[in-house]
Design a protein around this motif. Structure first.
Motif, PDB file in Angstrom:
ATOM      1  N   GLN A  15       0.819  -1.218   0.000  1.00  0.00           N
ATOM      2  CA  GLN A  15       0.000   0.000   0.000  1.00  0.00           C
ATOM      3  C   GLN A  15       0.847   1.259   0.000  1.00  0.00           C
ATOM      4  N   LYS A  16       2.158   1.098  -0.327  1.00  0.00           N
ATOM      5  CA  LYS A  16       3.046   2.252  -0.362  1.00  0.00           C
ATOM      6  C   LYS A  16       4.106   2.047  -1.436  1.00  0.00           C
ATOM      7  N   VAL A  17       4.390   3.092  -2.224  1.00  0.00           N
ATOM      8  CA  VAL A  17       5.475   3.060  -3.209  1.00  0.00           C
ATOM      9  C   VAL A  17       6.279   4.345  -3.072  1.00  0.00           C
ATOM     10  N   GLN A  18       7.585   4.272  -3.397  1.00  0.00           N
ATOM     11  CA  GLN A  18       8.461   5.432  -3.290  1.00  0.00           C
ATOM     12  C   GLN A  18       9.290   5.578  -4.555  1.00  0.00           C
ATOM     13  N   PHE A  19       9.613   6.824  -4.912  1.00  0.00           N
ATOM     14  CA  PHE A  19      10.384   7.119  -6.119  1.00  0.00           C
ATOM     15  C   PHE A  19      11.409   8.209  -5.807  1.00  0.00           C
ATOM     16  N   ASN A  20      12.522   8.181  -6.548  1.00  0.00           N
ATOM     17  CA  ASN A  20      13.537   9.232  -6.459  1.00  0.00           C
ATOM     18  C   ASN A  20      13.288  10.261  -7.565  1.00  0.00           C
ATOM     19  N   GLY A  21      13.206  11.535  -7.191  1.00  0.00           N
ATOM     20  CA  GLY A  21      12.999  12.576  -8.184  1.00  0.00           C
ATOM     21  C   GLY A  21      14.236  12.806  -9.037  1.00  0.00           C
TER      22      GLY A  21
ATOM     23  N   GLN B 199      -6.745   4.695   3.881  1.00  0.00           N
ATOM     24  CA  GLN B 199      -8.161   4.349   3.828  1.00  0.00           C
ATOM     25  C   GLN B 199      -8.898   4.993   4.994  1.00  0.00           C
ATOM     26  N   PRO B 200      -9.925   5.831   4.748  1.00  0.00           N
ATOM     27  CA  PRO B 200     -10.682   6.458   5.841  1.00  0.00           C
ATOM     28  C   PRO B 200     -11.332   5.405   6.743  1.00  0.00           C
ATOM     29  N   ASN B 201     -11.331   5.651   8.049  1.00  0.00           N
ATOM     30  CA  ASN B 201     -11.924   4.726   9.015  1.00  0.00           C
ATOM     31  C   ASN B 201     -13.434   4.945   9.107  1.00  0.00           C
ATOM     32  N   LEU B 202     -14.132   4.693   8.001  1.00  0.00           N
ATOM     33  CA  LEU B 202     -15.581   4.914   7.913  1.00  0.00           C
ATOM     34  C   LEU B 202     -16.263   3.674   7.329  1.00  0.00           C
ATOM     35  N   GLN B 203     -17.506   3.472   7.687  1.00  0.00           N
ATOM     36  CA  GLN B 203     -18.308   2.366   7.145  1.00  0.00           C
ATOM     37  C   GLN B 203     -19.486   2.977   6.397  1.00  0.00           C
ATOM     38  N   GLY B 204     -19.461   2.888   5.092  1.00  0.00           N
ATOM     39  CA  GLY B 204     -20.485   3.560   4.293  1.00  0.00           C
ATOM     40  C   GLY B 204     -21.571   2.650   3.745  1.00  0.00           C
TER      41      GLY B 204
ATOM     42  N   VAL C  20      -7.000  -2.170   8.066  1.00  0.00           N
ATOM     43  CA  VAL C  20      -6.091  -2.987   8.863  1.00  0.00           C
ATOM     44  C   VAL C  20      -4.666  -2.866   8.333  1.00  0.00           C
ATOM     45  N   GLN C  21      -4.519  -2.870   7.000  1.00  0.00           N
ATOM     46  CA  GLN C  21      -3.187  -2.745   6.407  1.00  0.00           C
ATOM     47  C   GLN C  21      -2.568  -1.377   6.712  1.00  0.00           C
ATOM     48  N   THR C  22      -3.402  -0.326   6.708  1.00  0.00           N
ATOM     49  CA  THR C  22      -2.905   1.007   7.043  1.00  0.00           C
ATOM     50  C   THR C  22      -2.397   1.046   8.481  1.00  0.00           C
ATOM     51  N   HIS C  23      -3.190   0.474   9.394  1.00  0.00           N
ATOM     52  CA  HIS C  23      -2.767   0.447  10.796  1.00  0.00           C
ATOM     53  C   HIS C  23      -1.515  -0.398  10.964  1.00  0.00           C
ATOM     54  N   ASP C  24      -1.447  -1.518  10.246  1.00  0.00           N
ATOM     55  CA  ASP C  24      -0.290  -2.395  10.349  1.00  0.00           C
ATOM     56  C   ASP C  24       0.975  -1.682   9.856  1.00  0.00           C
ATOM     57  N   GLU C  25       0.847  -0.876   8.771  1.00  0.00           N
ATOM     58  CA  GLU C  25       2.000  -0.140   8.251  1.00  0.00           C
ATOM     59  C   GLU C  25       2.481   0.891   9.259  1.00  0.00           C
ATOM     60  N   GLU C  26       1.538   1.577   9.940  1.00  0.00           N
ATOM     61  CA  GLU C  26       1.911   2.565  10.933  1.00  0.00           C
ATOM     62  C   GLU C  26       2.549   1.905  12.162  1.00  0.00           C
ATOM     63  N   ILE C  27       1.953   0.778  12.598  1.00  0.00           N
ATOM     64  CA  ILE C  27       2.506   0.070  13.756  1.00  0.00           C
ATOM     65  C   ILE C  27       3.904  -0.442  13.440  1.00  0.00           C
ATOM     66  N   GLY C  28       4.125  -0.852  12.184  1.00  0.00           N
ATOM     67  CA  GLY C  28       5.436  -1.358  11.789  1.00  0.00           C
ATOM     68  C   GLY C  28       6.522  -0.310  11.865  1.00  0.00           C
ATOM     69  N   ARG C  29       6.152   0.970  11.793  1.00  0.00           N
ATOM     70  CA  ARG C  29       7.136   2.057  11.901  1.00  0.00           C
ATOM     71  C   ARG C  29       7.288   2.586  13.320  1.00  0.00           C
ATOM     72  N   SER C  30       6.519   2.016  14.288  1.00  0.00           N
ATOM     73  CA  SER C  30       6.562   2.527  15.657  1.00  0.00           C
ATOM     74  C   SER C  30       7.625   1.800  16.471  1.00  0.00           C
ATOM     75  N   ILE C  31       8.036   2.418  17.570  1.00  0.00           N
ATOM     76  CA  ILE C  31       8.975   1.805  18.502  1.00  0.00           C
ATOM     77  C   ILE C  31       8.180   0.972  19.494  1.00  0.00           C
ATOM     78  N   LYS C  32       8.553  -0.307  19.659  1.00  0.00           N
ATOM     79  CA  LYS C  32       7.790  -1.185  20.539  1.00  0.00           C
ATOM     80  C   LYS C  32       8.696  -2.252  21.127  1.00  0.00           C
ATOM     81  N   ALA C  33       8.265  -2.815  22.230  1.00  0.00           N
ATOM     82  CA  ALA C  33       9.018  -3.875  22.886  1.00  0.00           C
ATOM     83  C   ALA C  33       8.825  -5.182  22.140  1.00  0.00           C
ATOM     84  N   SER C  34       9.814  -6.087  22.284  1.00  0.00           N
ATOM     85  CA  SER C  34       9.694  -7.404  21.651  1.00  0.00           C
ATOM     86  C   SER C  34       8.612  -8.218  22.354  1.00  0.00           C
ATOM     87  N   LYS C  35       8.244  -9.337  21.765  1.00  0.00           N
ATOM     88  CA  LYS C  35       7.129 -10.154  22.277  1.00  0.00           C
ATOM     89  C   LYS C  35       7.424 -10.723  23.659  1.00  0.00           C
ATOM     90  N   THR C  36       8.709 -10.909  23.995  1.00  0.00           N
ATOM     91  CA  THR C  36       9.039 -11.504  25.296  1.00  0.00           C
ATOM     92  C   THR C  36       9.332 -10.462  26.366  1.00  0.00           C
TER      93      THR C  36
END
Length: 510
Positions: A8-14, A84-89, A114-130
């Motif tokens: 859900q994300k692409v990047q390019f060099n100008g 993706q807006p968090n709305l149910q239409g 869910v994918q948007t939230h997962d992408e944001e969570i993936g960039r956050s600082i968090k403790a390991s599972k243990t």
């Protein structure tokens, strides 16, 4: 549709010219994209739909294009992200036909959320599972946590702390010190940070205190003071050396005076020995007089012409051009000799010829031959010691071929500045991705022309050309990628290096 990709994300060099950029995921509206430009300095700017860009491919499973109004510059990064807006239409009405397409779109949107939230969570600082953080909240107000650090307390829970540590002032015994407390050792002026919590005891200095292992030195004021004292001592010694040098100079002057007195005494003794000795004494006196005159007219060595206390006939040595100069009454000019061997101002080659004749008259035949400009002939293979001459129009003619300097250049830290003062022809074997620029070109209005041979590495490397280098069509060539491939380029500049015009002479030449 089924959602089979998490992309859900692409990047390019100008590059300063491309304006159309493809995204490869589905969106339901043009506003479901966030387009962000990041500068080389790290500044991020969110672009505005319609104002800065337009979107095509809305509703398409394979995605579409983002078209920028202005091409992103070289060095910038363009990021296209689905938001993706968090709305149910979807409104399901009882007893209506089941809207399978609308239901599938709604489920797709939920998946995209869910994918948007997962992408944001993936960039956050968090403790390991243990890992366990018993308390991940803090209650410190915005005012109280301003200019503080996000840290962990002694239990490993989130906390707000000072930017380095808490300064407790001068160290004192019987004081409870916590980790990261700062204290000053008043016996040395050093600053320490507490690395193990304890109640202090003993005395200073802390380096020999019983609890020395519980402190770490962070400001070595004692060493700084020692260095400052040593520097002051060195300065004093230098001043003393200067004074001694001045004294030595005075002593040398006194010795010279004594030597002159001795010469006068010798002349007097020679007078008593006869007329021949008298003549010798007269010559010695004349030499001493000449020395005195020379000392008053010689200005010593300097990198530029003296401008005060000048008299016709004054001399000085120019250290920039390594030239002895004489003052002719209005200007400093190169010194030479006339036909009688006298020192004169040399204004042209005829003066140099006169100097050569004078040297010959004085018996200096080898030097005179070198100064005789009439002995200069055109340059040739059998006349390597001669000089190059020009015709009346200033045009130099070479009867045979000539050789040019060739230099192999290497990169360091992914960059190389090729020095045009060292050669006209260069080669570079790629060992890393390299940015190439040129340095020390001829002055504006003159030409620096060069060739560059590039040899590709076993694992292909790339070249980024400096922005001052211009290519046909404003497109740099694509390097050959094969191991040992040779590409040859030529170029020149006529504006002092503001622009270098380069051309491809040949590629894949091995």
């Amino acid at each position: 549709m089924t959602v089979t990709s998490t992309n859900q994300k692409v990047q390019f060099n100008g590059n300063g010219s491309t304006t159309v950029f493809a995204y490869n995921f589905k969106i339901f509206a043009s506003s479901d994209l966030s387009v962000i430009l990041r500068s080389a300095a790290g500044t991020e700017t969110v672009q505005q739909l319609t104002t800065n860009y337009t979107v095509s491919g809305v509703g398409e499973a394979s995605g579409g294009n983002v078209t920028m109004g202005t091409a992103p510059a070289s060095g910038t990064t363009l990021t296209i992200l689905r938001v993706q807006p968090n709305l149910q239409g979807l409104d399901l009405v009882p007893n209506d036909p089941f809207p399978a397409g609308s239901m599938e779109d709604a489920l797709d949107k939920l998946t995209f959320m869910v994918q948007t939230h997962d992408e944001e969570i993936g960039r956050s600082i968090k403790a390991s599972k243990t890992n366990v953080i018993a308390d991940s909240e803090f209650t410190v107000s915005a005012t109280d946590r301003a200019n503080k650090l996000f840290s962990f307390d002694s239990s490993g829970n989130l906390s707000i702390a000072q930017e380095l540590g808490t300064y407790r002032g001068d160290w004192a015994a019987s004081t409870a010190y916590a980790v990261r407390d700062l204290a000053k050792d008043t016996s040395t002026g050093n600053i320490f940070i507490c690395v193990t919590a304890h109640t202090s005891s003993g005395s200073q200095p802390l380096t020999t205190n019983t609890d020395s292992a519980k402190w770490a030195l962070i400001v070595d004021a004692a060493s700084a003071t020692t260095s400052a004292t040593a520097a002051a001592t060195s300065a004093t010694a230098a001043a003393s050396s200067a004074t001694a040098a001045a004294s030595s100079a005075t002593t040398s002057g006194n010795s010279a005076t004594a030597a002159a007195s001795s010469a006068t005494a010798a002349a007097s003794s020679a007078t008593a020995a006869g007329s021949s000795a008298t003549a010798a004494a007269s010559s010695a006196t004349s030499a001493a007089s000449s020395l005195s005159t020379f000392q008053s007219q010689y200005h010593g060595a300097a990198s530029s012409d003296p401008s005060s206390n000048l008299s016709t006939g004054d001399l000085y040595f120019n250290t920039s051009s390594n030239t002895l100069k004489v003052y002719n009454g209005s200007a400093w000019v190169a010194a030479a000799f006339d036909t009688s061997g006298a020192l004169v101002a040399a204004n042209n080659l005829s003066d140099v010829a006169s100097a050569a004749t004078a040297l010959t008259n004085l018996g200096v035949t080898a030097i005179a031959a070198e100064l005789n400009y009439n002995n200069i002939t055109t340059l040739g293979l059998s006349e390597a010691s001669k000089t190059v001459t020009a015709d009346a129009n200033g045009v130099i003619t070479l009867d045979n071929g000539f050789s040019e300097e060739y230099a192999a250049v290497t990169s360091s830290s992914n960059a190389i500045a090729i020095n045009l003062r060292t050669a006209n022809n260069f080669s570079h074997t790629l060992t890393e991705n390299t940015t190439i620029s040129f340095a020390n070109p001829a002055a504006s209005g003159k030409v620096s022309a060069f060739t560059l041979k590039v040899i590709q590495a076993s694992s292909a490397k790339s070249i980024t050309w400096h922005s001052s280098i211009k290519w046909a069509g404003d497109e740099a060539p694509t390097l050959s990628t094969g191991n040992g491939n040779v590409d040859v380029f030529t170029g020149y500049t006529v504006d002092g290096g503001t622009n270098y015009y380069m051309f491809t002479a040949g590629q894949v030449m091995s």
